[in-house]
Scaffold this motif. Structure first.
Motif, PDB file in Angstrom:
ATOM      1  N   PHE A   1      34.442  56.696  -9.762  1.00 41.28           N
ATOM      2  CA  PHE A   1      33.477  55.872 -10.483  1.00 41.28           C
ATOM      3  C   PHE A   1      34.170  54.740 -11.244  1.00 41.28           C
ATOM      4  N   VAL A   2      35.262  55.061 -11.933  1.00 38.74           N
ATOM      5  CA  VAL A   2      35.995  54.030 -12.678  1.00 38.74           C
ATOM      6  C   VAL A   2      36.567  52.985 -11.719  1.00 38.74           C
ATOM      7  N   ALA A   3      37.056  53.439 -10.563  1.00 43.05           N
ATOM      8  CA  ALA A   3      37.578  52.502  -9.567  1.00 43.05           C
ATOM      9  C   ALA A   3      36.475  51.562  -9.083  1.00 43.05           C
ATOM     10  N   ALA A   4      35.265  52.093  -8.920  1.00 45.35           N
ATOM     11  CA  ALA A   4      34.134  51.262  -8.502  1.00 45.35           C
ATOM     12  C   ALA A   4      33.783  50.244  -9.583  1.00 45.35           C
ATOM     13  N   LEU A   5      33.873  50.656 -10.858  1.00 43.41           N
ATOM     14  CA  LEU A   5      33.640  49.729 -11.963  1.00 43.41           C
ATOM     15  C   LEU A   5      34.673  48.602 -11.951  1.00 43.41           C
ATOM     16  N   GLU A   6      35.925  48.957 -11.742  1.00 43.05           N
ATOM     17  CA  GLU A   6      36.986  47.957 -11.724  1.00 43.05           C
ATOM     18  C   GLU A   6      36.779  46.953 -10.591  1.00 43.05           C
ATOM     19  N   HIS A   7      36.394  47.454  -9.422  1.00 43.56           N
ATOM     20  CA  HIS A   7      36.153  46.569  -8.280  1.00 43.56           C
ATOM     21  C   HIS A   7      34.965  45.654  -8.551  1.00 43.56           C
ATOM     22  N   SER A   8      33.897  46.221  -9.091  1.00 43.26           N
ATOM     23  CA  SER A   8      32.710  45.422  -9.412  1.00 43.26           C
ATOM     24  C   SER A   8      33.028  44.374 -10.467  1.00 43.26           C
ATOM     25  N   SER A   9      33.844  44.742 -11.457  1.00 39.01           N
ATOM     26  CA  SER A   9      34.221  43.807 -12.514  1.00 39.01           C
ATOM     27  C   SER A   9      35.061  42.653 -11.973  1.00 39.01           C
ATOM     28  N   LYS A  10      35.983  42.979 -11.098  1.00 37.61           N
ATOM     29  CA  LYS A  10      36.892  41.960 -10.574  1.00 37.61           C
ATOM     30  C   LYS A  10      36.179  40.981  -9.649  1.00 37.61           C
ATOM     31  N   HIS A  11      35.313  41.515  -8.778  1.00 32.78           N
ATOM     32  CA  HIS A  11      34.687  40.678  -7.746  1.00 32.78           C
ATOM     33  C   HIS A  11      33.232  40.319  -8.062  1.00 32.78           C
ATOM     34  N   LEU A  12      32.715  40.823  -9.183  1.00 33.11           N
ATOM     35  CA  LEU A  12      31.315  40.606  -9.569  1.00 33.11           C
ATOM     36  C   LEU A  12      30.350  41.025  -8.457  1.00 33.11           C
ATOM     37  N   THR A  13      30.641  42.173  -7.878  1.00 32.78           N
ATOM     38  CA  THR A  13      29.772  42.747  -6.850  1.00 32.78           C
ATOM     39  C   THR A  13      28.911  43.841  -7.466  1.00 32.78           C
ATOM     40  N   THR A  14      27.781  44.110  -6.841  1.00 33.02           N
ATOM     41  CA  THR A  14      26.846  45.104  -7.352  1.00 33.02           C
ATOM     42  C   THR A  14      27.484  46.487  -7.417  1.00 33.02           C
ATOM     43  N   LEU A  15      27.314  47.151  -8.545  1.00 29.29           N
ATOM     44  CA  LEU A  15      27.765  48.533  -8.686  1.00 29.29           C
ATOM     45  C   LEU A  15      26.693  49.451  -8.118  1.00 29.29           C
ATOM     46  N   ASP A  16      27.088  50.361  -7.236  1.00 35.81           N
ATOM     47  CA  ASP A  16      26.156  51.312  -6.647  1.00 35.81           C
ATOM     48  C   ASP A  16      26.936  52.580  -6.313  1.00 35.81           C
ATOM     49  N   GLU A  17      26.930  53.521  -7.235  1.00 31.15           N
ATOM     50  CA  GLU A  17      27.703  54.749  -7.082  1.00 31.15           C
ATOM     51  C   GLU A  17      26.866  55.964  -7.446  1.00 31.15           C
ATOM     52  N   GLU A  18      27.117  57.078  -6.748  1.00 30.27           N
ATOM     53  CA  GLU A  18      26.475  58.342  -7.073  1.00 30.27           C
ATOM     54  C   GLU A  18      27.528  59.329  -7.555  1.00 30.27           C
ATOM     55  N   VAL A  19      27.297  59.892  -8.729  1.00 32.41           N
ATOM     56  CA  VAL A  19      28.240  60.831  -9.335  1.00 32.41           C
ATOM     57  C   VAL A  19      27.467  62.002  -9.929  1.00 32.41           C
ATOM     58  N   ARG A  20      28.203  63.077 -10.222  1.00 33.19           N
ATOM     59  CA  ARG A  20      27.615  64.230 -10.894  1.00 33.19           C
ATOM     60  C   ARG A  20      27.837  64.111 -12.399  1.00 33.19           C
ATOM     61  N   VAL A  21      26.763  64.295 -13.142  1.00 28.69           N
ATOM     62  CA  VAL A  21      26.833  64.269 -14.606  1.00 28.69           C
ATOM     63  C   VAL A  21      26.800  65.708 -15.112  1.00 28.69           C
ATOM     64  N   LEU A  22      27.716  66.026 -16.018  1.00 25.62           N
ATOM     65  CA  LEU A  22      27.795  67.374 -16.586  1.00 25.62           C
ATOM     66  C   LEU A  22      26.740  67.538 -17.673  1.00 25.62           C
ATOM     67  N   LEU A  23      25.954  68.593 -17.583  1.00 25.82           N
ATOM     68  CA  LEU A  23      24.911  68.867 -18.556  1.00 25.82           C
ATOM     69  C   LEU A  23      25.393  69.856 -19.604  1.00 25.82           C
ATOM     70  N   GLN A  24      24.813  69.819 -20.777  1.00 24.36           N
ATOM     71  CA  GLN A  24      25.195  70.741 -21.844  1.00 24.36           C
ATOM     72  C   GLN A  24      24.895  72.180 -21.465  1.00 24.36           C
ATOM     73  N   SER A  25      23.943  72.383 -20.563  1.00 21.01           N
ATOM     74  CA  SER A  25      23.595  73.726 -20.113  1.00 21.01           C
ATOM     75  C   SER A  25      24.647  74.320 -19.197  1.00 21.01           C
ATOM     76  N   GLY A  26      25.597  73.492 -18.752  1.00 21.75           N
ATOM     77  CA  GLY A  26      26.627  73.956 -17.838  1.00 21.75           C
ATOM     78  C   GLY A  26      26.396  73.544 -16.401  1.00 21.75           C
ATOM     79  N   GLY A  27      25.209  73.048 -16.097  1.00 18.95           N
ATOM     80  CA  GLY A  27      24.907  72.594 -14.745  1.00 18.95           C
ATOM     81  C   GLY A  27      25.279  71.129 -14.553  1.00 18.95           C
ATOM     82  N   THR A  28      24.856  70.574 -13.435  1.00 23.66           N
ATOM     83  CA  THR A  28      25.124  69.171 -13.127  1.00 23.66           C
ATOM     84  C   THR A  28      23.871  68.527 -12.559  1.00 23.66           C
TER      85      THR A  28
END
Length: 265
Positions: free
Chosen positions: A50-77
């Motif tokens: 995800f961070v690599a995608a941000l860096e690429h988008s920042s450098k080239h001003l291209t659209t960010l479009d990434e899917e990642v898992r977010v950690l929930l407080q319940s322990g799930g994602t």
């Protein structure tokens, strides 16, 4: 959601909506108060990408479009699709105006589809026939979803005020696509009590059938038509025929009536 990258390479959030907080359990105020974030709420296996995608988008001003898992407080994602259009300020700061969409159901449906394909291979069903049926069921909502995303990106580049209605359209198309994919789960999944009940009544002839195929055979045994089975299991008639073809091959029965008799007497 508004994210920015400082000229020093730090990331922070200048705006987080209450919807994001409600959906993913992130403390919006605490997140906006951070002068630099480490994206610790993203699953460790997805964070570097995800961070690599941000860096690429920042450098080239291209659209960010990434899917990642977010950690929930319940322990799930939860699976999150992050969309953002970057713009560079005079001081070098890059700002993304975008949205975060909950795509957990779609991801789970895709995994169910993969399991269904694997199940079809194990039962000697032609993968090309299975893929054709699956494609027919999901192609239309998939195309509509692609068009909605393209419209969102187009508005994001030229008119930030026009993003909101496009976001609504993307969410609606995601729901349509998710429902189409979710229907494929029923090809291989059954409630544990259903599996136990069906396996308790099956004969040796049908011992090689999957739980879903046994469920289909029980409906056949009650006299249900292909249309009735499709409606009861929320799958297409083509998918029902595909399963019955595999059942006949496994049981060496000449027709569905004979297969039902072999399985249930």
């Amino acid at each position: 959601m508004q994210r920015l990258r400082t000229p020093d390479g730090d990331y922070r959030y200048s705006y987080v909506s209450v919807e994001v907080q409600a959906a993913f359990g992130l403390d919006a105020q605490a997140l906006m108060a951070e002068t630099a974030v480490d994206h610790s709420w993203i699953h460790a296996d997805d964070r570097e990408r995800f961070v690599a995608a941000l860096e690429h988008s920042s450098k080239h001003l291209t659209t960010l479009d990434e899917e990642v898992r977010v950690l929930l407080q319940s322990g799930g994602t939860k699976w999150v699709r992050s969309l953002g259009q970057p713009r560079r300020m005079n001081d070098g700061t890059v700002i993304w105006d975008g949205v975060a969409l909950d795509v957990t159901d779609r991801r789970e449906a895709l995994m169910a589809l993969e399991r269904a394909l694997s199940d079809a291979r194990r039962n000697e069903v032609s993968e090309s026939r299975f893929a054709a049926i699956a494609t027919q069921d999901v192609l239309q909502p998939l195309n509509a979803l692609a068009e909605a995303v393209a419209a969102l990106e187009s508005h994001g580049r030229t008119d930030l005020n026009g993003v909101a209605p496009q976001v609504t359209e993307v969410v609606r198309r995601f729901d349509d696509f998710t429902r189409a994919l979710s229907a494929t789960r029923s090809m291989v999944e059954a409630h544990p009590t259903q599996i136990e009940r069906l396996q308790a009544t099956q004969t040796t002839v049908c011992s090689s059938l999957t739980a879903r195929q046994l469920e289909i055979m029980q409906l056949v045994h009650t006299g249900a038509s292909n249309q009735d089975i499709a409606e009861a299991l929320s799958i297409s008639i083509g998918t029902v025929k595909l399963h019955i073809s595999a059942i006949l091959k496994r049981t060496k029965a000449r027709n569905r009536t004979e297969a039902s008799r072999l399985c249930f007497g």
